[in-house]
Design a protein around this motif. Sequence first.
Motif, mmCIF file in Angstrom:
data_model
loop_
_atom_site.group_PDB
_atom_site.id
_atom_site.type_symbol
_atom_site.label_atom_id
_atom_site.label_comp_id
_atom_site.label_asym_id
_atom_site.label_seq_id
_atom_site.Cartn_x
_atom_site.Cartn_y
_atom_site.Cartn_z
ATOM 1 N N LYS A 98 0.812 -1.222 0.000
ATOM 2 C CA LYS A 98 0.000 0.000 0.000
ATOM 3 C C LYS A 98 0.841 1.266 0.000
ATOM 4 C CE LYS A 98 -4.332 -1.690 1.966
ATOM 5 N NZ LYS A 98 -5.276 -0.917 1.147
ATOM 6 N N VAL A 99 2.124 1.165 0.345
ATOM 7 C CA VAL A 99 3.075 2.266 0.204
ATOM 8 C C VAL A 99 4.370 1.689 -0.347
ATOM 9 C CG1 VAL A 99 2.068 3.608 2.100
ATOM 10 C CG2 VAL A 99 3.983 2.071 2.561
ATOM 11 N N ARG A 100 5.171 2.539 -0.984
ATOM 12 C CA ARG A 100 6.430 2.084 -1.575
ATOM 13 C C ARG A 100 7.652 2.666 -0.872
ATOM 14 N NH1 ARG A 100 7.070 3.986 -6.582
ATOM 15 N NH2 ARG A 100 5.291 5.405 -6.599
ATOM 16 N N ALA A 101 7.447 3.685 -0.051
ATOM 17 C CA ALA A 101 8.537 4.282 0.725
ATOM 18 C C ALA A 101 7.970 4.763 2.052
ATOM 19 C CB ALA A 101 9.182 5.438 -0.037
ATOM 20 N N ILE A 102 8.837 4.859 3.051
ATOM 21 C CA ILE A 102 8.414 5.298 4.384
ATOM 22 C C ILE A 102 9.305 6.459 4.809
ATOM 23 C CG2 ILE A 102 8.094 4.649 6.796
ATOM 24 C CD1 ILE A 102 7.808 1.737 5.861
ATOM 25 N N LEU A 103 8.694 7.604 5.059
ATOM 26 C CA LEU A 103 9.402 8.780 5.566
ATOM 27 C C LEU A 103 9.169 8.859 7.065
ATOM 28 C CD1 LEU A 103 10.968 11.444 5.157
ATOM 29 C CD2 LEU A 103 8.776 12.543 4.593
ATOM 30 N N ALA A 108 14.361 16.766 11.250
ATOM 31 C CA ALA A 108 13.904 18.054 11.770
ATOM 32 C C ALA A 108 12.386 18.141 11.829
ATOM 33 C CB ALA A 108 14.474 19.196 10.928
ATOM 34 N N GLY A 109 11.730 17.024 12.093
ATOM 35 C CA GLY A 109 10.280 17.036 12.287
ATOM 36 C C GLY A 109 9.958 17.326 13.740
ATOM 37 N N PHE A 110 10.158 18.570 14.141
ATOM 38 C CA PHE A 110 10.090 18.920 15.559
ATOM 39 C C PHE A 110 8.666 18.996 16.089
ATOM 40 C CE2 PHE A 110 14.171 21.096 14.262
ATOM 41 C CZ PHE A 110 14.980 20.081 14.736
ATOM 42 N N ASP A 111 7.704 19.244 15.235
ATOM 43 C CA ASP A 111 6.304 19.153 15.639
ATOM 44 C C ASP A 111 5.485 18.793 14.404
ATOM 45 O OD1 ASP A 111 5.919 21.509 14.177
ATOM 46 O OD2 ASP A 111 5.660 22.778 15.931
ATOM 47 N N THR A 112 4.192 18.630 14.571
ATOM 48 C CA THR A 112 3.359 18.135 13.484
ATOM 49 C C THR A 112 3.345 19.093 12.305
ATOM 50 O OG1 THR A 112 1.981 17.024 15.135
ATOM 51 C CG2 THR A 112 1.087 17.200 12.904
ATOM 52 N N TYR A 113 3.255 20.383 12.571
ATOM 53 C CA TYR A 113 3.281 21.370 11.499
ATOM 54 C C TYR A 113 4.590 21.287 10.733
ATOM 55 C CZ TYR A 113 3.206 25.955 9.182
ATOM 56 O OH TYR A 113 3.242 26.965 8.254
ATOM 57 N N ASP A 114 5.710 21.253 11.453
ATOM 58 C CA ASP A 114 7.016 21.238 10.800
ATOM 59 C C ASP A 114 7.192 20.015 9.912
ATOM 60 O OD1 ASP A 114 7.483 23.528 12.251
ATOM 61 O OD2 ASP A 114 9.476 22.918 12.903
ATOM 62 N N LEU A 115 6.796 18.850 10.420
ATOM 63 C CA LEU A 115 7.052 17.635 9.632
ATOM 64 C C LEU A 115 6.165 17.586 8.393
ATOM 65 C CD1 LEU A 115 4.799 15.115 10.103
ATOM 66 C CD2 LEU A 115 5.864 15.143 12.347
ATOM 67 N N CYS A 116 4.931 18.104 8.485
ATOM 68 C CA CYS A 116 4.079 18.163 7.288
ATOM 69 C C CYS A 116 4.653 19.159 6.282
ATOM 70 C CB CYS A 116 2.657 18.567 7.669
ATOM 71 S SG CYS A 116 1.723 17.288 8.538
ATOM 72 N N ALA A 117 5.077 20.317 6.764
ATOM 73 C CA ALA A 117 5.648 21.317 5.867
ATOM 74 C C ALA A 117 6.916 20.800 5.208
ATOM 75 C CB ALA A 117 5.930 22.601 6.632
ATOM 76 N N ALA A 166 7.781 17.643 4.754
ATOM 77 C CA ALA A 166 7.468 16.551 3.829
ATOM 78 C C ALA A 166 7.181 17.101 2.442
ATOM 79 C CB ALA A 166 6.281 15.740 4.344
ATOM 80 N N ARG A 167 6.463 18.208 2.378
ATOM 81 C CA ARG A 167 6.121 18.806 1.072
ATOM 82 C C ARG A 167 7.272 19.619 0.504
ATOM 83 N NH1 ARG A 167 5.597 19.255 -3.214
ATOM 84 N NH2 ARG A 167 3.964 20.171 -4.547
ATOM 85 N N ARG A 168 7.842 20.498 1.307
ATOM 86 C CA ARG A 168 8.783 21.490 0.777
ATOM 87 C C ARG A 168 10.207 20.967 0.659
ATOM 88 N NH1 ARG A 168 7.497 26.805 4.281
ATOM 89 N NH2 ARG A 168 9.159 27.657 2.938
ATOM 90 N N ILE A 169 10.603 20.048 1.519
ATOM 91 C CA ILE A 169 11.975 19.534 1.491
ATOM 92 C C ILE A 169 12.055 18.197 0.760
ATOM 93 C CG2 ILE A 169 13.941 18.806 2.891
ATOM 94 C CD1 ILE A 169 13.348 21.824 2.941
ATOM 95 N N PHE A 170 11.085 17.326 0.986
ATOM 96 C CA PHE A 170 11.138 15.979 0.408
ATOM 97 C C PHE A 170 10.234 15.815 -0.811
ATOM 98 C CE2 PHE A 170 12.654 15.561 4.726
ATOM 99 C CZ PHE A 170 13.762 14.739 4.569
ATOM 100 N N GLY A 171 9.451 16.841 -1.140
ATOM 101 C CA GLY A 171 8.641 16.793 -2.347
ATOM 102 C C GLY A 171 7.479 15.824 -2.300
#
Length: 222
Positions: A84-89, A124-133, A135-140
Amino acid sequence: MAWAVWWRRALLTVAAGTVLAVAATVGSANWIRAGAEGHTFTVEDVPDAPVALVLGAQVYTDGQPSAFLAARLEIARQLYAAGKVRAILVSGDHMEWAYDEPGAMSRWLVDRGVPPQRVVLDHAGFDTYDLCARARRIFGVERATVITQSFHLARAVTLCRQLGVDANGVGDDTVQRYQAMWRRGELREYGASVKAAWDVLSGRDPVHLGRREPGVDDALRG
């Protein structure tokens, strides 16, 4: 007389502050709930996604994930095993050298059969907002399955969706046996929902951004 006037004003100020705090909490909680509606699933029925995004939690001094974190990782392992997924971040706190949530998460998954080239670490996923941001902006990451405990899931899904990730979520309920910690987590969500709304409204940058990282792209190609 002056003292009585001051006291009435103080009471009115406290009452107004209380009303505003309650309104902000209720409004934020409703916004979180609405944002996640239709986007939370079980392991069995969650739609496929390229990436599983596992949110960090406590790691013990011996490097082992806490029960809460291990339960999240087990869901990611199941999703990967089921195709169901191909990679895990794995995203968590590595602010101090001796405390490394993503490293512990990666080791746990690899020890249980997930190929190391399929696991990507965000330190650097220090809180939920940071890790979501990030995931999109740094890891695409454009589409993902978000994994955390069920009391936290709606906030995580809503934040990721607000920040540009087409996110569904799977929540863990197996650690409800830790009743005191579970209740603390549930209560914490009231304040955290207000912070989440403020973070989105302010549009703040994560604590740490840095350059675009190709780890997720490489894992999906691999």
